[in-house]
Scaffold this motif. Structure first.
Motif, PDB file in Angstrom:
ATOM      1  N   ILE A  34       0.602  -0.584   0.115  1.00  0.00           N
ATOM      2  CA  ILE A  34       0.154   0.103   0.002  1.00  0.00           C
ATOM      3  C   ILE A  34       0.756   0.970  -0.024  1.00  0.00           C
ATOM      4  O   ILE A  34       0.707   2.138  -1.008  1.00  0.00           O
ATOM      5  N   ASP A  35       2.098   0.975   0.627  1.00  0.00           N
ATOM      6  CA  ASP A  35       2.202   2.357   1.220  1.00  0.00           C
ATOM      7  C   ASP A  35       3.595   3.051  -0.377  1.00  0.00           C
ATOM      8  O   ASP A  35       3.184   4.204  -0.920  1.00  0.00           O
ATOM      9  N   PRO A  36       4.485   2.204  -1.162  1.00  0.00           N
ATOM     10  CA  PRO A  36       4.627   2.836  -2.384  1.00  0.00           C
ATOM     11  C   PRO A  36       3.330   2.628  -3.739  1.00  0.00           C
ATOM     12  O   PRO A  36       4.022   3.780  -3.955  1.00  0.00           O
ATOM     13  N   ILE A  37       2.550   1.779  -3.589  1.00  0.00           N
ATOM     14  CA  ILE A  37       1.504   1.843  -4.404  1.00  0.00           C
ATOM     15  C   ILE A  37       0.601   3.771  -4.117  1.00  0.00           C
ATOM     16  O   ILE A  37       0.691   4.431  -5.337  1.00  0.00           O
ATOM     17  N   ASN A  38       0.666   3.818  -3.366  1.00  0.00           N
ATOM     18  CA  ASN A  38       0.117   5.146  -3.071  1.00  0.00           C
ATOM     19  C   ASN A  38       1.632   6.442  -3.125  1.00  0.00           C
ATOM     20  O   ASN A  38       1.022   7.610  -3.517  1.00  0.00           O
ATOM     21  N   ARG A  39       2.510   6.138  -2.995  1.00  0.00           N
ATOM     22  CA  ARG A  39       3.343   6.747  -3.369  1.00  0.00           C
ATOM     23  C   ARG A  39       3.953   6.912  -5.118  1.00  0.00           C
ATOM     24  O   ARG A  39       3.908   8.223  -5.559  1.00  0.00           O
ATOM     25  N   LEU A  40       2.922   5.947  -5.812  1.00  0.00           N
ATOM     26  CA  LEU A  40       3.258   6.036  -7.287  1.00  0.00           C
ATOM     27  C   LEU A  40       2.099   6.610  -7.381  1.00  0.00           C
ATOM     28  O   LEU A  40       2.280   7.326  -9.048  1.00  0.00           O
ATOM     29  N   ALA A  41       0.953   6.260  -6.977  1.00  0.00           N
ATOM     30  CA  ALA A  41      -0.177   7.086  -7.912  1.00  0.00           C
ATOM     31  C   ALA A  41      -0.269   8.572  -7.579  1.00  0.00           C
ATOM     32  O   ALA A  41      -0.142   8.801  -8.255  1.00  0.00           O
ATOM     33  N   ALA A  42       0.886   9.027  -6.863  1.00  0.00           N
ATOM     34  CA  ALA A  42       0.991  10.389  -6.300  1.00  0.00           C
ATOM     35  C   ALA A  42       1.572  11.150  -7.869  1.00  0.00           C
ATOM     36  O   ALA A  42       1.341  12.373  -8.474  1.00  0.00           O
ATOM     37  N   ARG A  43       2.450   9.994  -7.848  1.00  0.00           N
ATOM     38  CA  ARG A  43       3.421  10.293  -9.694  1.00  0.00           C
ATOM     39  C   ARG A  43       3.107  10.036 -11.130  1.00  0.00           C
ATOM     40  O   ARG A  43       3.408  11.223 -11.527  1.00  0.00           O
ATOM     41  N   PHE A  44       1.987   9.448 -11.075  1.00  0.00           N
ATOM     42  CA  PHE A  44       1.673   9.168 -12.436  1.00  0.00           C
ATOM     43  C   PHE A  44       0.988  10.024 -12.643  1.00  0.00           C
ATOM     44  O   PHE A  44      -0.366  10.196 -11.914  1.00  0.00           O
ATOM     45  N   PRO A  45       0.264  10.232 -13.715  1.00  0.00           N
ATOM     46  CA  PRO A  45      -0.236  11.361 -14.306  1.00  0.00           C
ATOM     47  C   PRO A  45      -2.030  10.027 -14.590  1.00  0.00           C
ATOM     48  O   PRO A  45      -2.824  11.040 -14.756  1.00  0.00           O
ATOM     49  N   HIS A  46      -1.418   8.987 -14.804  1.00  0.00           N
ATOM     50  CA  HIS A  46      -3.061   8.437 -15.174  1.00  0.00           C
ATOM     51  C   HIS A  46      -2.729   6.740 -13.930  1.00  0.00           C
ATOM     52  O   HIS A  46      -1.688   6.046 -14.251  1.00  0.00           O
ATOM     53  N   VAL A  47      -3.889   6.580 -13.365  1.00  0.00           N
ATOM     54  CA  VAL A  47      -3.832   5.386 -12.460  1.00  0.00           C
ATOM     55  C   VAL A  47      -5.428   4.976 -13.014  1.00  0.00           C
ATOM     56  O   VAL A  47      -6.164   5.705 -13.429  1.00  0.00           O
ATOM     57  N   VAL A  48      -5.344   3.270 -12.939  1.00  0.00           N
ATOM     58  CA  VAL A  48      -6.203   2.226 -12.850  1.00  0.00           C
ATOM     59  C   VAL A  48      -6.789   0.950 -12.115  1.00  0.00           C
ATOM     60  O   VAL A  48      -5.449   1.050 -12.264  1.00  0.00           O
ATOM     61  N   LEU A  49      -7.415   1.378 -11.006  1.00  0.00           N
ATOM     62  CA  LEU A  49      -7.543   0.275 -10.596  1.00  0.00           C
ATOM     63  C   LEU A  49      -8.396  -1.251 -10.944  1.00  0.00           C
ATOM     64  O   LEU A  49      -9.071  -0.789 -12.258  1.00  0.00           O
ATOM     65  N   THR A  50      -8.191  -2.122 -10.826  1.00  0.00           N
ATOM     66  CA  THR A  50      -8.465  -3.312 -10.980  1.00  0.00           C
ATOM     67  C   THR A  50      -9.391  -3.752  -9.517  1.00  0.00           C
ATOM     68  O   THR A  50      -8.928  -3.632  -8.737  1.00  0.00           O
ATOM     69  N   GLN A  51     -10.500  -4.379  -9.894  1.00  0.00           N
ATOM     70  CA  GLN A  51     -10.837  -4.794  -8.522  1.00  0.00           C
ATOM     71  C   GLN A  51     -11.873  -6.390  -8.858  1.00  0.00           C
ATOM     72  O   GLN A  51     -12.876  -6.391  -9.118  1.00  0.00           O
ATOM     73  N   ASP A  52     -11.847  -7.102  -8.206  1.00  0.00           N
ATOM     74  CA  ASP A  52     -12.081  -8.543  -8.034  1.00  0.00           C
ATOM     75  C   ASP A  52     -13.308  -8.274  -7.354  1.00  0.00           C
ATOM     76  O   ASP A  52     -13.945  -8.372  -6.842  1.00  0.00           O
ATOM     77  N   TRP A  53     -14.653  -9.413  -8.260  1.00  0.00           N
ATOM     78  CA  TRP A  53     -15.940  -9.002  -8.507  1.00  0.00           C
ATOM     79  C   TRP A  53     -16.583  -9.780  -9.016  1.00  0.00           C
ATOM     80  O   TRP A  53     -17.290  -9.569  -9.864  1.00  0.00           O
ATOM     81  N   HIS A  54     -16.517 -10.875  -7.918  1.00  0.00           N
ATOM     82  CA  HIS A  54     -17.397 -12.286  -8.267  1.00  0.00           C
ATOM     83  C   HIS A  54     -18.965 -12.069  -7.934  1.00  0.00           C
ATOM     84  O   HIS A  54     -18.947 -11.579  -5.815  1.00  0.00           O
ATOM     85  N   PRO A  55     -20.152 -12.524  -8.603  1.00  0.00           N
ATOM     86  CA  PRO A  55     -21.268 -12.952  -7.198  1.00  0.00           C
ATOM     87  C   PRO A  55     -21.018 -14.008  -7.297  1.00  0.00           C
ATOM     88  O   PRO A  55     -20.387 -14.786  -6.351  1.00  0.00           O
ATOM     89  N   ALA A  56     -21.942 -13.988  -5.825  1.00  0.00           N
ATOM     90  CA  ALA A  56     -22.276 -14.951  -4.491  1.00  0.00           C
ATOM     91  C   ALA A  56     -22.371 -15.694  -5.188  1.00  0.00           C
ATOM     92  O   ALA A  56     -23.390 -16.417  -6.728  1.00  0.00           O
ATOM     93  N   GLY A  57     -21.952 -17.163  -4.939  1.00  0.00           N
ATOM     94  CA  GLY A  57     -21.998 -18.109  -5.573  1.00  0.00           C
ATOM     95  C   GLY A  57     -20.623 -19.156  -6.713  1.00  0.00           C
ATOM     96  O   GLY A  57     -21.111 -19.800  -7.648  1.00  0.00           O
ATOM     97  N   HIS A  58     -19.878 -18.151  -7.253  1.00  0.00           N
ATOM     98  CA  HIS A  58     -19.200 -17.828  -7.890  1.00  0.00           C
ATOM     99  C   HIS A  58     -18.148 -19.144  -8.565  1.00  0.00           C
ATOM    100  O   HIS A  58     -17.804 -20.273  -7.185  1.00  0.00           O
ATOM    101  N   VAL A  59     -17.865 -19.705  -9.710  1.00  0.00           N
ATOM    102  CA  VAL A  59     -17.185 -21.469  -9.757  1.00  0.00           C
ATOM    103  C   VAL A  59     -15.964 -21.238  -9.047  1.00  0.00           C
ATOM    104  O   VAL A  59     -15.349 -21.951  -8.945  1.00  0.00           O
ATOM    105  N   SER A  60     -15.089 -19.974  -9.061  1.00  0.00           N
ATOM    106  CA  SER A  60     -13.803 -20.335  -8.073  1.00  0.00           C
ATOM    107  C   SER A  60     -14.214 -20.090  -7.084  1.00  0.00           C
ATOM    108  O   SER A  60     -13.260 -21.053  -6.566  1.00  0.00           O
TER     109      SER A  60
END
Ligand code: VGL
Ligand code: ZN
Length: 211
Positions: A34-60
């Motif tokens: 988290i700390d290194p990401i926070n430092r980097l996020a302040a430096r990069f002009p563009h940031v995209v996040l991914t989010q694992d997002w499963h429905p209940a009962g997901h096959v995994s």
């Protein structure tokens, strides 16, 4: 490296409560990203996040397969699938980004794993290896050429995302101190080797100017 520019994108993979200490699928030492990401996020002009997002009962989820336990494998129509504890269920607190992650200015949250019968470690192509998330098109239209990957987990979602990004023709660098792995049977070491073979570079966050 010089300061990140307009073609450089910081991609933050799955920094969600369920992958952090106390979460359903806590990655060892996951909080350290988290700390290194926070430092980097302040430096990069563009940031995209991914989010694992499963429905209940997901096959995994192991709980979706009678007699199976977490971290065992099953054969699904698209191939072998590791089974996990229930995690990152849509709308749950475990699926939320860590409250300590400072990236409110991220321009896109790319959700993945929302199809009930298909997992998606990769932010680009689901585990059936044919269903696209649309991220390649988005990044190309926005003319990004170099993706800097951070987050969780090195040997699953970071690995698959890095390989697919390289395959799609992006330059890819994984920020070593801003990722942590689950590590089953040497999977982190294998992940670094597979990424190196695919031309993925690695770098420490401190090598990025001002990072
Ligand atoms: C992940 C296992 C299951 C990850 C997501 O973010 O690496 N791993 N779902
Ligand atoms: Zn998942």
């Amino acid at each position: 490296m010089k300061a990140p520019g307009e073609r450089d994108l910081l991609l933050v993979v799955d920094v969600q409560n369920d992958f952090l200490p106390g979460g359903a699928l806590a990655v060892p030492d996951g909080h350290a990203v988290i700390d290194p990401i926070n430092r980097l996020a302040a430096r990069f002009p563009h940031v995209v996040l991914t989010q694992d997002w499963h429905p209940a009962g997901h096959v995994s989820f192991a709980s979706s397969h009678a007699g199976k336990r977490a971290f065992e494998s099953v054969d699904l129509p698209y191939g072998p699938q590791v089974l996990w504890p229930d995690h990152c269920i849509q709308g749950s607190s475990g699926a939320r980004f860590s409250a300590e992650l400072h990236a409110d200015w991220a321009e896109l949250v790319m959700r993945k794993g929302y199809h009930a019968h298909t997992d998606s470690y990769s932010a680009f192509v689901e585990a059936d290896r044919s269903t696209s998330t649309g991220l390649t098109g988005y990044l190309r239209e926005r003319r990004f050429s170099h993706l800097y990957l951070t987050g969780l987990a090195t040997d699953y979602c970071v690995l698959w995302t890095a390989l697919d990004a390289a395959r799609a023709g992006f330059a890819v660098t994984v920020i070593e101190d801003a990722v942590r792995g689950i590590d089953m049977d040497g999977s982190v070491e294998r992940a670094w080797a597979d990424m190196a073979n695919a031309g993925v570079r690695r770098m420490m966050s401190g090598a990025i100017e001002g990072g």
